[in-house]
Scaffold this active site. Structure first.
Site, mmCIF file in Angstrom:
data_model
loop_
_atom_site.group_PDB
_atom_site.id
_atom_site.type_symbol
_atom_site.label_atom_id
_atom_site.label_comp_id
_atom_site.label_asym_id
_atom_site.label_seq_id
_atom_site.Cartn_x
_atom_site.Cartn_y
_atom_site.Cartn_z
ATOM 1 N N THR A 271 -10.619 2.495 4.331
ATOM 2 C CA THR A 271 -9.492 3.243 4.890
ATOM 3 C C THR A 271 -10.075 4.354 5.782
ATOM 4 O O THR A 271 -11.288 4.594 5.784
ATOM 5 C CB THR A 271 -8.647 3.882 3.769
ATOM 6 O OG1 THR A 271 -9.305 5.056 3.304
ATOM 7 C CG2 THR A 271 -8.433 2.936 2.600
ATOM 8 N N GLU A 272 -9.185 5.057 6.491
ATOM 9 C CA GLU A 272 -9.669 6.180 7.317
ATOM 10 C C GLU A 272 -10.383 7.224 6.456
ATOM 11 O O GLU A 272 -11.463 7.701 6.801
ATOM 12 C CB GLU A 272 -8.510 6.885 8.031
ATOM 13 C CG GLU A 272 -8.060 6.260 9.312
ATOM 14 C CD GLU A 272 -6.824 5.405 9.101
ATOM 15 O OE1 GLU A 272 -6.345 5.311 7.948
ATOM 16 O OE2 GLU A 272 -6.356 4.803 10.088
ATOM 17 N N TYR A 273 -9.744 7.581 5.339
ATOM 18 C CA TYR A 273 -10.334 8.608 4.470
ATOM 19 C C TYR A 273 -11.645 8.121 3.872
ATOM 20 O O TYR A 273 -12.598 8.882 3.734
ATOM 21 C CB TYR A 273 -9.345 8.994 3.350
ATOM 22 C CG TYR A 273 -8.418 10.117 3.740
ATOM 23 C CD1 TYR A 273 -7.570 9.994 4.833
ATOM 24 C CD2 TYR A 273 -8.387 11.304 3.020
ATOM 25 C CE1 TYR A 273 -6.710 11.024 5.194
ATOM 26 C CE2 TYR A 273 -7.531 12.339 3.373
ATOM 27 C CZ TYR A 273 -6.701 12.197 4.459
ATOM 28 O OH TYR A 273 -5.859 13.215 4.823
ATOM 29 N N GLU A 274 -11.691 6.853 3.527
ATOM 30 C CA GLU A 274 -12.907 6.300 2.927
ATOM 31 C C GLU A 274 -14.077 6.397 3.912
ATOM 32 O O GLU A 274 -15.183 6.783 3.538
ATOM 33 C CB GLU A 274 -12.634 4.838 2.548
ATOM 34 C CG GLU A 274 -13.764 4.160 1.810
ATOM 35 C CD GLU A 274 -13.307 2.811 1.243
ATOM 36 O OE1 GLU A 274 -12.113 2.463 1.365
ATOM 37 O OE2 GLU A 274 -14.153 2.118 0.664
ATOM 38 N N ASP B 258 -12.113 9.424 -3.425
ATOM 39 C CA ASP B 258 -13.403 10.134 -3.446
ATOM 40 C C ASP B 258 -13.300 11.326 -4.406
ATOM 41 O O ASP B 258 -14.282 12.043 -4.585
ATOM 42 C CB ASP B 258 -13.717 10.683 -2.045
ATOM 43 C CG ASP B 258 -12.704 11.754 -1.677
ATOM 44 O OD1 ASP B 258 -11.498 11.443 -1.664
ATOM 45 O OD2 ASP B 258 -13.103 12.916 -1.460
ATOM 46 N N ASP C 187 -3.094 11.797 -2.334
ATOM 47 C CA ASP C 187 -3.232 13.262 -2.381
ATOM 48 C C ASP C 187 -3.529 13.689 -3.819
ATOM 49 O O ASP C 187 -2.828 13.277 -4.748
ATOM 50 C CB ASP C 187 -1.934 13.918 -1.901
ATOM 51 C CG ASP C 187 -1.631 13.565 -0.449
ATOM 52 O OD1 ASP C 187 -2.568 13.591 0.364
ATOM 53 O OD2 ASP C 187 -0.470 13.247 -0.133
ATOM 54 N N GLU D 187 0.866 -1.185 0.000
ATOM 55 C CA GLU D 187 0.000 0.000 0.000
ATOM 56 C C GLU D 187 0.899 1.230 0.000
ATOM 57 O O GLU D 187 1.770 1.373 0.861
ATOM 58 C CB GLU D 187 -0.920 0.030 1.226
ATOM 59 C CG GLU D 187 -1.929 1.172 1.108
ATOM 60 C CD GLU D 187 -2.728 1.478 2.367
ATOM 61 O OE1 GLU D 187 -3.751 2.168 2.261
ATOM 62 O OE2 GLU D 187 -2.309 1.058 3.471
ATOM 63 N N LYS E 176 -3.402 21.291 -8.594
ATOM 64 C CA LYS E 176 -2.797 22.258 -9.531
ATOM 65 C C LYS E 176 -1.992 21.526 -10.596
ATOM 66 O O LYS E 176 -1.213 20.618 -10.266
ATOM 67 C CB LYS E 176 -1.884 23.226 -8.782
ATOM 68 C CG LYS E 176 -2.673 24.123 -7.857
ATOM 69 C CD LYS E 176 -1.801 25.153 -7.201
ATOM 70 C CE LYS E 176 -2.673 26.019 -6.303
ATOM 71 N NZ LYS E 176 -2.029 26.443 -5.098
#
Ligand code: SAM
Length: 212
Positions: free
Chosen positions: A191-194, A154, A118, A44, A122
């Site tokens: 995941t945490e972000y998910e 996301d 991430d 990962e 830009k």
């Protein structure tokens, strides 16, 4: 992922060098020696706080998981959590994924996961995106030709950019899913972000791709 500087991180990493492997380049083509078996290696990239690895290691005891995380302050949090699980099929590396080819031999890795990377929105930062073609070149080198690159996000903009990048690189798209959680895939580990983004009602995208 923003993290406060942790002055104890260096000491922690020294004390736990059996888990967060220092000088990972010395283990190129020898990672399975550290695990003490010949199970496939799943990587990962950008592990964050480690929730995905904890869930995957529990579900798949016959797979060796390695998490690469650039940030020292983040990896110590993940390492604390993951060592507490007691799973012996997880190791971590505190490195930039740019150095992947110094760390793993050709075909040494069976699957690569990119979770909520991430987005670097830009254009001038496009080279930092983990789905930029220079990163794909590195993944192609270390990944078994039959292995998969599995990407979740996301972020619609990053997802669209990545599909184009994969296609331009000649990757075969095995799955493109525009609403992963509608699938109720019992194999999906959040995941945490998910968890955070789906709780806010955001759709989760997933793509699985192969280099062969
Ligand atoms: N994967 C976790 C999740 O889904 O909850 C964390 C997502 S967070 C947005 C992205 C993580 O990738 C950060 O912890 C960051 O430090 C790490 N990262 C970014 N670029 C990286 C690189 N080139 N090599 C290794 N890790 C990287």
């Amino acid at each position: 992922m923003r993290q406060r500087n942790k002055p104890w991180a260096d000491d922690f990493l020294k004390e736990n060098s059996h888990f967060v492997i220092p000088n990972p380049k010395t283990y190129k083509n020898r990672w399975n020696e550290l695990f003490g078996n010949s199970n496939p290696i799943h990587l990962e990239i950008g592990t964050g706080k480690g929730q995905f690895l904890a869930g995957m290691a529990e579900k798949h005891p016959d797979v060796n998981f390695i998490g690469i995380e650039l940030s020292k302050s983040v990896i110590v949090t993940a390492a604390q959590k993951l060592m507490d699980t007691g799973h012996e099929n997880i190791l971590m590396i505190n490195e930039n994924a740019e150095n992947l080819m110094d760390i793993f031999a050709e075909n040494e890795v069976s699957t690569i996961y990119l979770n909520f990377s991430d987005p670097w929105p830009k254009n001038r930062h496009a080279k930092r995106r983990l789905t930029y073609h220079t990163f794909l070149e590195r993944y192609k080198n270390v990944l078994d030709p039959k292995g998969e690159l599995i990407f979740k996000t996301d972020n619609r903009g990053l997802f669209e950019y990545s599909l184009v990048s994969f296609s331009e690189f000649g990757l075969k798209l095995v799955e493109v899913n525009l609403d992963l959680h509608q699938l109720n895939d019992p194999e999906n580990v959040m995941t945490e972000y998910e968890e955070k983004f789906s709780a806010k009602g955001q759709v989760i995208y997933r793509c699985r791709a192969q280099f062969e």
